[in-house]
Motif scaffolding. Structure first.
Motif, PDB file in Angstrom:
ATOM      1  N   ILE A  79       0.815  -1.242  -0.108  1.00  0.00           N
ATOM      2  CA  ILE A  79      -0.086  -0.168  -0.080  1.00  0.00           C
ATOM      3  C   ILE A  79       0.945   1.252   0.011  1.00  0.00           C
ATOM      4  O   ILE A  79       0.809   2.019  -0.840  1.00  0.00           O
ATOM      5  N   ILE A  80       1.746   1.446   0.919  1.00  0.00           N
ATOM      6  CA  ILE A  80       2.416   2.637   1.156  1.00  0.00           C
ATOM      7  C   ILE A  80       3.422   2.892   0.114  1.00  0.00           C
ATOM      8  O   ILE A  80       3.642   3.941  -0.624  1.00  0.00           O
ATOM      9  N   LEU A  81       4.572   1.889  -0.029  1.00  0.00           N
ATOM     10  CA  LEU A  81       5.578   2.140  -1.037  1.00  0.00           C
ATOM     11  C   LEU A  81       5.117   1.568  -2.439  1.00  0.00           C
ATOM     12  O   LEU A  81       5.382   2.336  -3.129  1.00  0.00           O
ATOM     13  N   GLY A  82       4.397   0.595  -2.445  1.00  0.00           N
ATOM     14  CA  GLY A  82       4.034   0.130  -3.765  1.00  0.00           C
ATOM     15  C   GLY A  82       3.034   1.075  -4.639  1.00  0.00           C
ATOM     16  O   GLY A  82       3.004   1.401  -5.693  1.00  0.00           O
ATOM     17  N   ARG A  83       2.086   1.755  -3.638  1.00  0.00           N
ATOM     18  CA  ARG A  83       0.882   2.540  -4.352  1.00  0.00           C
ATOM     19  C   ARG A  83       1.335   4.217  -4.042  1.00  0.00           C
ATOM     20  O   ARG A  83       0.553   4.932  -4.293  1.00  0.00           O
ATOM     21  N   LYS A  84       2.397   4.259  -3.477  1.00  0.00           N
ATOM     22  CA  LYS A  84       2.736   5.533  -3.100  1.00  0.00           C
ATOM     23  C   LYS A  84       1.748   6.591  -2.390  1.00  0.00           C
ATOM     24  O   LYS A  84       1.668   7.585  -2.928  1.00  0.00           O
ATOM     25  N   VAL A  85       1.267   5.997  -1.443  1.00  0.00           N
ATOM     26  CA  VAL A  85       0.461   6.771  -0.685  1.00  0.00           C
ATOM     27  C   VAL A  85       1.132   7.093   0.727  1.00  0.00           C
ATOM     28  O   VAL A  85       2.018   6.232   1.171  1.00  0.00           O
ATOM     29  N   ALA A  86       0.458   8.153   1.570  1.00  0.00           N
ATOM     30  CA  ALA A  86       1.387   8.421   2.797  1.00  0.00           C
ATOM     31  C   ALA A  86       0.870   7.507   3.789  1.00  0.00           C
ATOM     32  O   ALA A  86      -0.073   6.497   3.721  1.00  0.00           O
ATOM     33  N   PRO A  87       1.544   7.382   4.775  1.00  0.00           N
ATOM     34  CA  PRO A  87       1.511   6.367   5.991  1.00  0.00           C
ATOM     35  C   PRO A  87       0.236   6.416   6.567  1.00  0.00           C
ATOM     36  O   PRO A  87      -0.537   5.541   6.781  1.00  0.00           O
ATOM     37  N   ASP A  88      -0.401   7.742   6.905  1.00  0.00           N
ATOM     38  CA  ASP A  88      -1.577   7.837   7.571  1.00  0.00           C
ATOM     39  C   ASP A  88      -2.927   7.315   6.435  1.00  0.00           C
ATOM     40  O   ASP A  88      -3.531   6.935   7.099  1.00  0.00           O
ATOM     41  N   VAL A  89      -2.874   7.435   5.191  1.00  0.00           N
ATOM     42  CA  VAL A  89      -3.829   6.589   4.442  1.00  0.00           C
ATOM     43  C   VAL A  89      -3.506   5.386   4.539  1.00  0.00           C
ATOM     44  O   VAL A  89      -4.673   4.566   4.508  1.00  0.00           O
ATOM     45  N   GLY A  90      -2.430   4.594   4.619  1.00  0.00           N
ATOM     46  CA  GLY A  90      -2.199   3.296   4.839  1.00  0.00           C
ATOM     47  C   GLY A  90      -3.016   2.693   5.983  1.00  0.00           C
ATOM     48  O   GLY A  90      -3.673   1.653   5.914  1.00  0.00           O
ATOM     49  N   MET A  91      -2.705   3.489   7.077  1.00  0.00           N
ATOM     50  CA  MET A  91      -3.262   3.238   8.216  1.00  0.00           C
ATOM     51  C   MET A  91      -4.939   3.420   8.319  1.00  0.00           C
ATOM     52  O   MET A  91      -5.702   2.478   9.183  1.00  0.00           O
ATOM     53  N   ALA A  92      -5.314   4.378   7.470  1.00  0.00           N
ATOM     54  CA  ALA A  92      -6.901   4.666   7.294  1.00  0.00           C
ATOM     55  C   ALA A  92      -7.520   3.297   6.777  1.00  0.00           C
ATOM     56  O   ALA A  92      -8.644   2.987   7.088  1.00  0.00           O
ATOM     57  N   CYS A  93      -6.711   2.783   5.980  1.00  0.00           N
ATOM     58  CA  CYS A  93      -7.331   1.578   4.991  1.00  0.00           C
ATOM     59  C   CYS A  93      -7.584   0.299   6.341  1.00  0.00           C
ATOM     60  O   CYS A  93      -8.463  -0.222   6.335  1.00  0.00           O
ATOM     61  N   ILE A  94      -6.504   0.202   7.283  1.00  0.00           N
ATOM     62  CA  ILE A  94      -6.905  -0.581   8.229  1.00  0.00           C
ATOM     63  C   ILE A  94      -8.029  -0.404   9.177  1.00  0.00           C
ATOM     64  O   ILE A  94      -8.816  -1.133   9.526  1.00  0.00           O
ATOM     65  N   VAL A  95      -8.135   1.076   9.386  1.00  0.00           N
ATOM     66  CA  VAL A  95      -9.196   1.497  10.199  1.00  0.00           C
ATOM     67  C   VAL A  95     -10.499   0.951   9.625  1.00  0.00           C
ATOM     68  O   VAL A  95     -11.495   0.629  10.380  1.00  0.00           O
ATOM     69  N   LEU A  96     -10.576   1.261   8.324  1.00  0.00           N
ATOM     70  CA  LEU A  96     -11.908   0.789   7.591  1.00  0.00           C
ATOM     71  C   LEU A  96     -12.115  -0.665   7.717  1.00  0.00           C
ATOM     72  O   LEU A  96     -13.236  -0.998   7.488  1.00  0.00           O
TER      73      LEU A  96
END
Length: 452
Positions: free
Chosen positions: A88-105
């Motif tokens: 998610i974070i490195l492969g799709r180049k999103v911010a770490p907080d967005v990666g953690m938001a995926c986990i929250v959802l």
């Protein structure tokens, strides 16, 4: 205490529960070293992740013990954290907080399904072969990450990946840790993952590959809590709800949800704790805590927190109640004071201008991959409707370096195979719904350029 945890009813006592809690902690404490190393590779602060990992494991393990009175412990899931960091974070180049938001959802979806009583429907919708294949594929994914993190496998411009320099210090200590850990596992020695980590760490310190700690313990400071709350940011949650990430959230949910059910049954069965119907007692409470823990792990910035099969180590020592979980949780809480020692294990070693590896952590990743790949034996390979989608998932996840891409390939393979076998009516509606979802996922770049 005796009355609250029903110690006499379950034929146990405080000493046995304490020893069981200690055994579980020692068996799964490797996550305090491994999780910060994995997530820090994706840009999260190592010390803060270490502290938050310990706090999340402590809090949710104690809650599980009190809510279910079962000897189950929770911590950041090894596998999901690698997906968050590298996919998610490195492969799709999103911010770490967005990666953690995926986990929250993902955790929120699980909570809703449990409350609505739809768990069984989701479990029935996905074929067993796909469930098992997802675990095998993730196991290979984690093993590949571990081999790369140990310098044993490297990037290659011509072939994609290739064998690294096994005469280098980092590769040698990683390989030694892997072999010792696998040997300990083959000898049925508890804590084999931790033994592998310890071997690589000690050798790294002896031969100067790793630097020694500047202290043994210290009080946490304000910066050690900096990851907490990032995954709850409204902007991050909004960025997580995209065509690219929604299938990833579903894939994370699938992995987390089914793994919990299997783990809970295995551990309680081993302890003779199943009820008269052969089911896990207080399963609703268990699933609620586990689902909330997944979302809570995202909120704390440590990836999904999930129930650990290593809880079986405590059961093997005689633990039968939630008191063992309280002990395990308390021990995790104490580790927040030993971040300097944790940092020794998780420290990165620069092997080139743009490449940093973590050789002391690599044995844990490879070991977990080895354990997860054993699920392959449960797949009915003689049945094409099982074998084809399972094959696509197993090769798709590590070779595309994407769990969601691998599952998408498996979904397509399942639907096509069922149609070819003239069993269309047996395809669950949820599986039909996944087809356009994953089609949009694969076409996300085109959709972003031409539609959105």
């Amino acid at each position: 205490m005796t009355g609250f945890f029903a110690l006499q009813t379950r034929g146990t006592d405080v000493r046995r529960e304490a020893m069981g809690g200690l055994a579980t902690f020692l068996t799964m404490s490797y996550i305090v070293f491994v999780n910060p190393a994995i997530l820090s590779a994706a840009g999260l602060p190592f010390d803060a992740v270490a502290v938050a990992t310990a706090l999340a494991a402590a809090g949710f393990t104690i809650i599980m013990g009190l809510a279910t009175n079962l000897p189950l412990a929770l911590a950041s899931g090894l596998g999901i954290n690698a997906v968050v960091a590298f996919d998610i974070i490195l492969g799709r180049k999103v911010a770490p907080d967005v990666g953690m938001a995926c986990i929250v959802l993902e955790g929120a979806v699980a909570v809703v399904l449990v409350l609505a009583g739809l768990r069984e429907a989701v479990v029935r919708a996905v074929p067993t072969s796909l469930k098992l294949a997802i675990g095998v594929g993730i196991g290979l994914f984690i093993a590949l990450v571990g081999l790369r993190d140990g310098g044993i496998v490297v990037n290659d411009a011509a072939t994609g990946i290739a064998l690294g320099d096994l005469t280098s210090g980092p590769a040698l200590i990683a390989l030694a840790g892997i072999l010792v850990g696998l040997g300990a596992s083959a000898a049925n020695i508890r804590g084999s993952v931790l033994i592998g980590i310890a071997t690589a760490t000690v050798l790294g310190l002896i031969f100067g590959v790793l630097d020694g700690p500047d202290a043994v313990a210290r009080w946490p400071h304000s910066g050690d809590f900096s990851t907490i709350g990032d995954g709850l940011d409204p902007d991050a949650l909004g960025d997580a709800l995209t065509w690219t990430l929604v299938p990833v959230i579903f894939a994370l949910f699938m992995t987390d949800f089914f793994d919990t059910v299997g783990t809970a049954y295995a551990v309680t069965s081993a302890g003779g704790l199943l009820d008269e119907k052969g089911e896990v007692p207080k399963i609703r409470n268990l699933l609620l805590v586990d689902s909330a823990a997944a979302a809570g792990g995202g909120a704390m910035g440590v990836s999904s927190v999930t129930t650990y099969v290593e809880s079986g180590a405590g059961v093997a020592e005689g633990a039968r109640t939630g008191l063992a979980s309280v002990v395990t949780g308390a021990l995790f809480a104490l580790t927040i004071f030993f971040v300097p020692l944790i940092a020794v294990v998780g420290q990165g070693v620069a092997v080139s201008k743009d490449t940093t590896i973590h050789p002391a952590v690599a044995p844990a990743l490879v070991m977990v991959g080895y354990l997860m790949i054993q699920l392959v034996r449960g797949i009915e390979w003689e049945q094409p409707e099982d074998a084809v989608p399972a094959f696509l998932v197993i090769v798709g996840i590590p070779l595309t370096f994407s769990i969601s891409a691998g599952i998408g390939l498996g979904v397509f393979g399942y639907v096509v195979t069922m149609i070819a076998r003239r069993r269309v009516r047996e395809i669950h509606p949820i599986m039909w719904l996944l087809v356009p979802l994953f089609a949009a996922f694969f076409a996300s770049d085109w959709l972003s350029a031409n539609v959105f």
